[in-house]
Enzyme design. Structure first.
Site, PDB file in Angstrom:
ATOM      1  N   ASP A  51      10.610   5.428   5.239  1.00 10.71           N
ATOM      2  CA  ASP A  51       9.203   6.319   4.375  1.00 10.71           C
ATOM      3  C   ASP A  51      10.070   6.277   2.753  1.00 10.71           C
ATOM      4  OD1 ASP A  51       7.175   5.448   2.254  1.00 10.71           O
ATOM      5  OD2 ASP A  51       5.514   6.640   4.065  1.00 10.71           O
TER       6      ASP A  51
HETATM    7  C1  NOJ Z   1       5.164   5.467   0.162  1.00  8.89           C
HETATM    8  C2  NOJ Z   1       4.140   4.497   1.416  1.00  8.89           C
HETATM    9  O1  NOJ Z   1       3.580   6.062   2.763  1.00  8.89           O
HETATM   10  C3  NOJ Z   1       4.343   3.337   2.114  1.00  8.89           C
HETATM   11  O2  NOJ Z   1       3.964   3.267   3.383  1.00  8.89           O
HETATM   12  C4  NOJ Z   1       5.678   2.272   0.986  1.00  8.89           C
HETATM   13  O3  NOJ Z   1       5.797   0.655   1.849  1.00  8.89           O
HETATM   14  C5  NOJ Z   1       5.999   3.218   0.357  1.00  8.89           C
HETATM   15  N1  NOJ Z   1       5.664   4.323  -0.184  1.00  8.89           N
HETATM   16  C6  NOJ Z   1       6.843   1.773  -0.840  1.00  8.89           C
HETATM   17  O4  NOJ Z   1       5.893   1.956  -2.194  1.00  8.89           O
END
Ligand code: NOJ
Length: 743
Positions: free
Chosen positions: A278
């Protein structure tokens, strides 16, 4: 879909990308492969296996080229054509750009001119695998047309509590429903040269302290409740990538947790794609790489300080850091090679090399939301809408001589409000730009005009006006929303006073519970429409004529709502999540949520969602699986037959009403007492449409796994012998056929 568009285009695209290809890579390629006439020939034959092609490519790469593949390119998050991030391709090796975008309700983030579909919880609420696959394949098509080849979804965390701010992105509280939905959506996305991404792996079931919370879950609960959707994504849908989450698990960050990233994922399930972090979830170099992380991503450029919003300071997988770890003996070179292979192997398998994307201004600006895609979104929005109440068949609205007056009430019904309620907040928010959300007011008005009905609208901020408009109308449609969002949990089960126009949410200018209470008290023929991401309390329920939950309905919300109100389509949804009566009902220990001393213990074990309600004999407001349609069904003739590995359960369903309609027969199994399982668990379902009077025999297969529990002592699934209860019906609490089966 697997047309090869040639490598010249790829080279041209690489030259045109916002961020140029680092010269070091060009030099590296010249060293490694310039002698051959076609330097890519060894891995560009589509008839070769993905594994062989990946091996050949990795063998031809220089160390610089390998290290380049393991971290994000600049500029990061949303600054690169509105995407969530990218890794620049290496044209001289025919490696295409890897372009990653959010998320589950469509091509979102800062993308424009794409279709916003109903959110994840709504997709699960359809209980329709064909439709879920169609949603996935439409998202995959739009992603590819936008120059994107990794969709950062679907999210599949279990709704452990109704308070998780991201429940709207996920598939509800049941591991079987979540698994089935995840597999269908992934199959759809990956029917294009686009990889899906199973997220957030794992145990990321709350937003409070999401960057730090240490989740404690016993092994059996992990295997039976929280991991099955990920397991199915790997084993049944061959998902190309998995995203490790922000939180810690058993004391170790998910993105450096060998038990998660190697133990379950690769050793047990045979995952052969890549693990991506993430954004800002990486906290180390060698430990993360050794644990099984393959690709680091971050929302911000290297050096932005770590905070609860930004995540870790990044970057940990830069070429220098990884090379230093190899030189120090902390990381083996074979692991670097393996990380690259994990990334390119699914790219070969799913056509990303043979049909490379072309990110840039043209796809970014192009309008990929076709009438066909909008039709899928419209159908999905109606088929996801759960009808919770319909007193005296208030719905569907039938033609009335001389027309009727419909009062539409609520800020969320007008074009501005609806643009906010189109999806939840955070990275998955579909922009809905250029503005083309069909609001409830617009959808209902155009349908009403065709039928000779009249529409009056009040915003609802003034309760006196709302009451007067409701009292003067023949029928009332009152629309309310809440602002579920990534980054925060819901404080309670109220209609939260916020909605999300972008990744950020804004205050709603009205007190919506008072507005609904005023409308329902003034006119018994009031339809309450809840554009929400998760369960809400309903103190006004006894006064309401009908209640519809379309969740976050996407671009076609207003048209789909009108379809449902006038009976063009049925409300086809069934609840993927139990609706509690109020905040006093909670299937977890409230004194421990959202964590004590930085730790969150899942002490309720297997008793998540309806499993807790059933085990404690607690009556919810609306049970898991529940939802009304516009006709009625009868069930009879249950037959349960053992098969080699499991059983086959069949029964006859008949449409006993006067309209064609859809039914979702649900099959629940009760394990023998000594298995120590919850009272009953969903193990099969289907959705079928029957004409009035039509009957059909439905047959559902139960495999060995349906009769298995996780034995922590034996470290494997075991079948518990004994007598199993079989129950079939239309919700977890409305089980009309019962049988038994010995195993
Ligand atoms: C953080 C989020 O938790 C995740 O779901 C997402 O894909 C990423 N940011 C990228 O934007």
């Amino acid at each position: 879909m697997r047309r090869s568009r040639g490598r010249q285009i790829l080279a041209l695209v690489a030259a045109l990308t916002v961020v140029g290809t680092p010269t070091a890579l060009v030099a590296g390629a010249a060293d490694g492969a310039a002698a051959s006439a076609d330097p890519c020939a060894a891995w560009m034959d589509p008839s070769d296996s993905a594994a062989r092609r990946a091996d050949a490519l990795v063998a031809a790469m220089t160390q610089d080229q390998k290290l380049h593949m393991l971290t994000f390119g600049d500029p990061p998050w949303f600054a690169y054509w509105g995407t969530a991030g990218h890794v620049d391709g290496i044209p001289e090796l025919c490696i295409p750009d890897l372009v990653l975008s959010d998320a589950g309700s469509g091509v979102a983030g800062l993308q424009i001119a794409t279709t916003v579909f109903p959110s994840g919880v709504a997709q699960a609420a359809t209980w329709d695998r064909g439709l879920q696959r169609r949603i996935g394949s439409t998202i995959g098509a739009e992603a590819f047309a936008k120059g994107i080849n990794v969709m950062l979804g679907p999210g599949m965390n279990i709704a452990r509590t109704p308070y998780n701010g991201r429940n709207f992105e996920y598939f509800g509280e049941d591991p079987y429903l979540a698994s089935r939905t995840a597999v269908s959506v992934i199959e759809g996305i990956q029917s294009h040269p686009v990889l899906a991404d199973a997220k957030h792996y794992a145990f990321n079931n709350q937003e409070t302290d999401r960057m730090t919370v240490d989740v404690r879950v016993d092994e059996r609960t992990r295997r039976e409740i929280y991991l099955p959707a990920f397991e199915a994504a790997v084993k049944k849908a061959d998902v190309g990538s998995v995203m490790c989450s922000y939180n810690r698990v058993g004391g170790t960050y998910a993105c450096e947790n060998p038990e998660l990233l190697t133990g379950y994922l690769r050793d047990d399930w045979g995952f052969d794609g890549f693990v991506v972090s993430d954004w800002g979830a990486v906290h180390s170099t060698a430990p993360s790489a050794r644990a099984g992380l393959d690709l680091e991503m971050h929302a911000f450029a290297a050096g932005v300080p770590a905070t609860p919003v930004t995540g870790s300071a990044g970057r940990y997988f830069g070429a220098d850091q990884l090379q230093a770890a190899v030189d120090d003996g902390q990381l083996r070179q074979a692991r670097i090679d393996g990380m690259v292979r994990n990334i390119v192997r699914p790219m070969f398998e799913h056509g990303l090399f043979d049909d490379p994307v072309s990110p840039g201004a043209e796809p970014f600006l192009s309008d990929v939301s076709t009438p066909e895609h909008l039709a899928v979104a419209r159908r999905a929005a109606a088929d996801a809408t759960v009808m919770l109440k319909n007193r005296d068949r208030l719905l569907p609205l039938r033609p009335v001589e001389g027309g009727r007056t419909i009062a539409v009430i609520g800020w969320a019904a007008n074009p501005v409000g609806a643009a906010n309620a189109v999806s939840g907040g955070g990275s998955s928010h579909g922009s809905g730009l250029p503005p083309r959300v069909v609001s409830p007011l617009e959808g209902i008005t155009s349908a009403a005009l065709e039928r000779g009905d009249r529409v009056v609208y009040v915003e609802g901020s003034n309760v006196v006006d709302a009451r007067a408009a409701a009292a003067a109308a023949d029928v009332v449609v009152v629309v309310a929303t809440d602002g579920s969002s990534e980054g925060t949990d819901r404080a309670d089960l109220g209609l939260r006073p916020a909605a999300c126009l972008t990744v950020f949410c804004q205050a709603i200018p009205i007190e919506q519970e008072d507005m609904i209470a005023a409308a329902t008290a003034a006119n018994p023929d009031t339809v309450v429409v809840l554009d929400v991401g998760a369960p809400v309390r309903m103190p006004w329920l006894p006064d309401a004529g009908a209640v519809l939950v379309p969740w976050y309905g996407g671009l076609q919300h207003g048209n789909a709502l009108a379809d449902v109100l006038y009976g063009v389509r049925e409300p086809g949804g069934r609840l993927p999540q139990t609706f509690p009566v109020d905040e006093a009902q909670h299937p977890f220990k409230p004194e421990e949520y959202p964590g004590v001393g930085g730790k969150e213990s899942y002490d309720e074990g297997l008793l998540v969602g309806y499993r807790w309600y059933d085990a404690t004999g607690t009556r919810p407001l609306f049970p898991f699986g529940y939802g009304l349609g516009y006709t009625t069904f009868g069930f009879r003739d249950l037959a349960v037959r053992p098969t080699a590995g499991g059983a086959r359960v069949s029964f006859v369903v008949r449409n006993t009403g006067r309209r064609t309609g859809a039914v979702v027969p649900q099959l629940y199994l009760s394990a023998p007492k000594r298995a120590g399982e919850p009272p009953r668990q969903l193990k099969g379902f289907t959705k079928l449409t029957l004409k009035p009077g039509e009957s059909r025999r439905v047959s559902l297969a139960l495999d060995r796994r349906a009769f298995s529990v996780w034995s922590t002592r034996r470290d494997r699934w075991v079948v518990v012998p004994g007598t199993y209860g079989v129950a079939v019906g239309t919700s977890s609490r409305d089980l009309v056929l019962r049988g038994r089966l010995a195993r």
